[in-house]
Design an enzyme around this catalytic site. Structure first.
Site, PDB file in Angstrom:
ATOM      1  CG  ASP A  42      12.280 -19.220  16.164  1.00 53.62           C
ATOM      2  OD1 ASP A  42      13.739 -18.908  15.976  1.00 53.62           O
ATOM      3  OD2 ASP A  42      12.091 -19.729  14.817  1.00 53.62           O
ATOM      4  CG  ASP A  92      11.257 -10.574  11.627  1.00 55.28           C
ATOM      5  OD1 ASP A  92      12.350 -11.415  11.326  1.00 55.28           O
ATOM      6  OD2 ASP A  92      10.816 -10.530  12.181  1.00 55.28           O
TER       7      ASP A  92
END
Length: 260
Positions: A11, A130
């Protein structure tokens, strides 16, 4: 039987690899290019690079970092974050990615999945979801809802409905990111992963919650995942990729054991 894949996730925020808990309170860890090379040499099966603030900041993905990382690794490489349209997909693939991962943009414009699959092939298109556990309702019968913009915005879309839609439009893989489990290191969201794996016929990648090799074993067996994303457990040196692979191999799972 296909081997189970171990996929380090980088990330990236402002050019640095970062990690948080439940998509919050991120701390910077290191350089994405150096970390990708290290994990490649340790035997990672793939690398995933997410520019985690590109969508919420409404900017393009950091193509220079994508390109420099691609020069250092020789395994499948997936890139996501800020992939909003066909041109963004094309740019990421030309920069060296083998796959592009779409998330928020695909929820807002599902046709982007079909466009990418038609132009580049389904094997290049990853639908990343998500997901957060919510109360069961008529709108969300599974109890799992889709969120966008880094987990900031609820969309009123059931995760099971969305995974079916993604497969139908041409996605070649699904990444199931559990917002609740993210960074907690207490195990993957087994129920959610299994529900999606039993719904679709394409590979399912579990993401969020991996803290020990046992957690990967559980999501591969009970959760029926084809691959698992790891982050905190390797970023902070708790485990190495070889340690995880030997644990799984010793328990009879099909694992690729060669290293670079």
């Amino acid at each position: 039987m296909l081997t189970k894949r171990i996929i380090p996730c980088l990330d990236v925020r402002a050019g640095k690899v970062t990690k948080g808990i439940a998509f919050k309170d991120n701390v910077d860890i290191g350089d994405p290019v150096a970390m990708a090379k290290k994990y490649y040499e340790e035997g990672a099966d793939e690398i995933v690079f997410y520019d985690i603030t590109a969508s919420s900041d409404e900017r393009d993905i950091m193509i220079d970092v994508v390109s420099r990382t691609a020069e250092e690794i020789y395994i499948p490489y997936s890139v996501g974050g800020g992939i909003r349209n066909f041109d963004d997909m094309r740019s990421a693939l030309l920069a060296g990615a083998e796959k592009v991962s779409v998330n928020s943009a695909a929820v807002l414009n599902p046709d982007i999945i079909a466009e990418g699959a038609k132009a580049f092939g389904s094997q290049c298109i990853v639908l990343s979801m998500d997901v957060k556990k919510v109360d069961v309702s008529d709108e969300i019968p599974s109890g799992y809802e889709i969120f966008i913009n880094g987990g900031r915005k609820a969309m009123g879309i059931d995760a099971i409905d969305w995974c079916r839609c993604g497969e139908r439009l041409g996605a070649g893989e699904l990444v199931v990111n559990s917002i609740d489990a993210d960074g907690a290191k207490t195990g993957y969201e087994i129920n959610l992963t299994r529900m999606i794996a039993e719904t679709v016929g394409i590979p399912v990648i579990a993401s969020g919650g991996g803290g020990a090799p046992q957690h990967l074993y559980e999501v591969f067996t009970d959760g029926k995942a084809d691959a698992a994303i790891v982050a905190s457990m390797i970023h902070f040196g708790t485990y190495t990729i070889p340690e995880i692979k030997y644990y799984l191999h010793d328990r009879g799972l099909p694992i690729r054991m060669n290293y670079h």
